[in-house]
Design a protein around this motif. Sequence first.
Motif, PDB file in Angstrom:
ATOM      1  N   LEU A   1      13.309  16.244  79.840  1.00 55.14           N
ATOM      2  CA  LEU A   1      12.762  17.586  79.639  1.00 55.14           C
ATOM      3  C   LEU A   1      13.843  18.651  79.838  1.00 55.14           C
ATOM      4  O   LEU A   1      14.450  18.724  80.921  1.00 55.14           O
ATOM      5  CB  LEU A   1      11.604  17.837  80.618  1.00 55.14           C
ATOM      6  N   ALA A   2      14.042  19.476  78.841  1.00 58.33           N
ATOM      7  CA  ALA A   2      15.058  20.531  78.948  1.00 58.33           C
ATOM      8  C   ALA A   2      14.709  21.446  80.108  1.00 58.33           C
ATOM      9  O   ALA A   2      13.568  21.896  80.243  1.00 58.33           O
ATOM     10  CB  ALA A   2      15.117  21.324  77.645  1.00 58.33           C
ATOM     11  N   GLY A   3      15.694  21.692  80.937  1.00 51.48           N
ATOM     12  CA  GLY A   3      15.542  22.688  82.004  1.00 51.48           C
ATOM     13  C   GLY A   3      14.876  22.189  83.275  1.00 51.48           C
ATOM     14  O   GLY A   3      15.062  22.777  84.336  1.00 51.48           O
TER      15      GLY A   3
ATOM     16  N   GLU B   1      15.973  28.896  81.931  1.00 53.68           N
ATOM     17  CA  GLU B   1      14.678  29.591  82.024  1.00 53.68           C
ATOM     18  C   GLU B   1      13.503  28.622  81.960  1.00 53.68           C
ATOM     19  O   GLU B   1      12.486  28.812  82.611  1.00 53.68           O
ATOM     20  CB  GLU B   1      14.519  30.588  80.863  1.00 53.68           C
ATOM     21  N   LEU B   2      13.650  27.580  81.125  1.00 56.00           N
ATOM     22  CA  LEU B   2      12.539  26.635  80.942  1.00 56.00           C
ATOM     23  C   LEU B   2      12.182  25.925  82.239  1.00 56.00           C
ATOM     24  O   LEU B   2      11.057  25.481  82.424  1.00 56.00           O
ATOM     25  CB  LEU B   2      12.891  25.586  79.878  1.00 56.00           C
ATOM     26  N   GLY B   3      13.146  25.801  83.131  1.00 55.38           N
ATOM     27  CA  GLY B   3      12.898  25.125  84.403  1.00 55.38           C
ATOM     28  C   GLY B   3      12.241  26.021  85.436  1.00 55.38           C
ATOM     29  O   GLY B   3      11.894  25.564  86.515  1.00 55.38           O
TER      30      GLY B   3
ATOM     31  N   VAL C   1      25.014  21.214  78.928  1.00 55.53           N
ATOM     32  CA  VAL C   1      24.896  20.042  78.049  1.00 55.53           C
ATOM     33  C   VAL C   1      23.766  20.281  77.037  1.00 55.53           C
ATOM     34  O   VAL C   1      23.905  20.015  75.840  1.00 55.53           O
ATOM     35  CB  VAL C   1      24.592  18.767  78.888  1.00 55.53           C
ATOM     36  N   THR C   2      22.657  20.796  77.537  1.00 55.61           N
ATOM     37  CA  THR C   2      21.491  21.036  76.681  1.00 55.61           C
ATOM     38  C   THR C   2      21.840  22.032  75.566  1.00 55.61           C
ATOM     39  O   THR C   2      21.471  21.820  74.401  1.00 55.61           O
ATOM     40  CB  THR C   2      20.318  21.570  77.540  1.00 55.61           C
ATOM     41  N   GLY C   3      22.566  23.093  75.941  1.00 56.90           N
ATOM     42  CA  GLY C   3      22.959  24.104  74.941  1.00 56.90           C
ATOM     43  C   GLY C   3      23.934  23.566  73.914  1.00 56.90           C
ATOM     44  O   GLY C   3      23.952  24.014  72.763  1.00 56.90           O
TER      45      GLY C   3
ATOM     46  N   SER D   1      25.149  19.674  73.296  1.00 58.78           N
ATOM     47  CA  SER D   1      24.798  18.454  72.545  1.00 58.78           C
ATOM     48  C   SER D   1      23.297  18.290  72.324  1.00 58.78           C
ATOM     49  O   SER D   1      22.882  17.672  71.338  1.00 58.78           O
ATOM     50  CB  SER D   1      25.359  17.223  73.250  1.00 58.78           C
ATOM     51  N   GLY D   2      22.479  18.851  73.238  1.00 62.42           N
ATOM     52  CA  GLY D   2      21.026  18.740  73.053  1.00 62.42           C
ATOM     53  C   GLY D   2      20.567  19.514  71.840  1.00 62.42           C
ATOM     54  O   GLY D   2      19.889  18.993  70.951  1.00 62.42           O
ATOM     55  N   SER D   3      20.987  20.781  71.783  1.00 62.03           N
ATOM     56  CA  SER D   3      20.586  21.650  70.663  1.00 62.03           C
ATOM     57  C   SER D   3      21.544  21.545  69.486  1.00 62.03           C
ATOM     58  O   SER D   3      21.188  21.921  68.358  1.00 62.03           O
ATOM     59  CB  SER D   3      20.554  23.110  71.134  1.00 62.03           C
ATOM     60  N   GLY D   4      22.752  21.051  69.734  1.00 66.66           N
ATOM     61  CA  GLY D   4      23.814  21.039  68.732  1.00 66.66           C
ATOM     62  C   GLY D   4      23.458  20.476  67.358  1.00 66.66           C
ATOM     63  O   GLY D   4      23.899  21.025  66.334  1.00 66.66           O
TER      64      GLY D   4
ATOM     65  N   ALA E   1      17.966  13.427  82.252  1.00 63.96           N
ATOM     66  CA  ALA E   1      18.850  13.087  81.136  1.00 63.96           C
ATOM     67  C   ALA E   1      18.695  14.083  80.006  1.00 63.96           C
ATOM     68  O   ALA E   1      17.649  14.725  79.871  1.00 63.96           O
ATOM     69  CB  ALA E   1      18.516  11.678  80.634  1.00 63.96           C
ATOM     70  N   MET E   2      19.710  14.231  79.204  1.00 61.03           N
ATOM     71  CA  MET E   2      19.621  15.055  78.000  1.00 61.03           C
ATOM     72  C   MET E   2      20.247  14.294  76.825  1.00 61.03           C
ATOM     73  O   MET E   2      21.465  14.239  76.663  1.00 61.03           O
ATOM     74  CB  MET E   2      20.348  16.395  78.233  1.00 61.03           C
ATOM     75  N   PRO E   3      19.394  13.647  76.022  1.00 56.91           N
ATOM     76  CA  PRO E   3      19.882  12.974  74.810  1.00 56.91           C
ATOM     77  C   PRO E   3      19.905  13.960  73.647  1.00 56.91           C
ATOM     78  O   PRO E   3      19.712  15.163  73.848  1.00 56.91           O
ATOM     79  CB  PRO E   3      18.819  11.893  74.577  1.00 56.91           C
TER      80      PRO E   3
HETATM   81  O1  LIG Z   1      15.016  22.909  71.679  1.00 60.72           O
HETATM   82  C1  LIG Z   1      14.776  22.338  72.747  1.00 60.72           C
HETATM   83  O2  LIG Z   1      14.295  22.955  73.701  1.00 60.72           O
HETATM   84  C2  LIG Z   1      15.070  20.857  72.888  1.00 60.72           C
HETATM   85  C3  LIG Z   1      16.056  20.599  73.992  1.00 60.72           C
HETATM   86  C4  LIG Z   1      17.324  20.203  73.322  1.00 60.72           C
HETATM   87  C5  LIG Z   1      16.959  20.048  71.939  1.00 60.72           C
HETATM   88  N1  LIG Z   1      15.728  20.369  71.725  1.00 60.72           N
END
Ligand SMILES: O=C(O)[C@@H]1CCC=N1
Length: 270
Positions: A100-102, A267-269, A170-172, A174-177, A120-122
């Motif tokens: 879960l992001a954040g 913020e999501l956290g 990482v989320t900003g 590779s997660g969102s990349g 984890a952040m895949p």
């Molecule tokens: O957009 C999102 O919040 C999720 C987390 C990383 C990729 N997608």
Amino acid sequence: MTIKFGLIGGGVMGEALLSRLIARGIYQPSEVIVSEPLSARQGFLQQKYDVNVTTDNGLVFTEATEVVFLAVKPQVFSAIAQELADIITIEISPLVISILAGVSLNQLEAAFPQLPVIRAMPNTPATVGAGITAICLGAYTSAKHQQIAQQVFSAVGEVVEVSETLMDAVTGLSGSGPAYVALMTEALADGGVAAGLPRGIANQLALQTVLGTAKLLQESKMHPAELKDRVTSPGGTTIAGIAQLERSGFRSALIEAVKVAAQRSQELGK
Ligand SMILES: O=C(O)[C@@H]1CCC=N1
Ligand SMILES: NC(=O)C1=CN([C@@H]2O[C@H](COP(=O)(O)OP(=O)(O)OC[C@H]3O[C@@H](n4cnc5c(N)ncnc54)[C@H](O)[C@@H]3O)[C@@H](O)[C@H]2O)C=CC1
């Protein structure tokens, strides 16, 4: 057969993981249970992967002996934590892996007291085994849990371990990349169409250019700036294109995108 792997949330990322874990034989379908409220989605996962399905998140926790994998949206995390509060008090000790992001290790460990937890952040290239996942370990994890997480995420690509303070970054990145790269690929093709190419050819050229460049950078270990220099002939086409990208703030736009996505993860956290 014993249920070893439980998945809560059978959406995009849950399925990406599930499909590769089963294809690689890391878990047999009969060893997997998926909790998913949407009946169409549940039916689809059951039919395609032959896994056990339920709408009862508590059942996932009581049945899965090895891993409970959380892949719901961060916005439903507190509702799920509340729903599971009574279940967690009984004698169960699966490893909880959250993507879960954040949502921080503190929040996860408050929701699942004393349980080993890994944050984890895949990313979506996991679907084709070309993902990258960053993991960080909670207070109650052991080397065995670290190994399980390595095995699970190695099934969908590369794995790096980072300190939790880096997870939003990482989320900003590779997660969102993958979304940024998809946007860039689409824009490159649009540019080709604007310059007169038929759409199909433009799409093919754009996609293979992105793929080939990534492969070249990876295999040669060349710095991106060096590759840029190699493509850029004096007084040629590429430097004209780069000058325009700089005027349009291309690099700054990407830097800022990663930064605001990291902030949004934070913020999501909250
Ligand atoms: O957009 C999102 O919040 C999720 C987390 C990383 C990729 N997608
Ligand atoms: N999509 C992406 O590229 C990435 C997403 N993530 C994280 O993965 C998580 C899931 O994201 P996606 O798979 O994209 O979302 P999604 O919306 O495709 O999947 C979430 C699934 O959870 C189900 N669900 C909703 N409420 C539930 C409940 N109370 N109990 C059980 N299941 C429930 C939904 O029906 C849905 O199928 C998010 O927390 C996101 O931050 C992490 C890395 C990359």
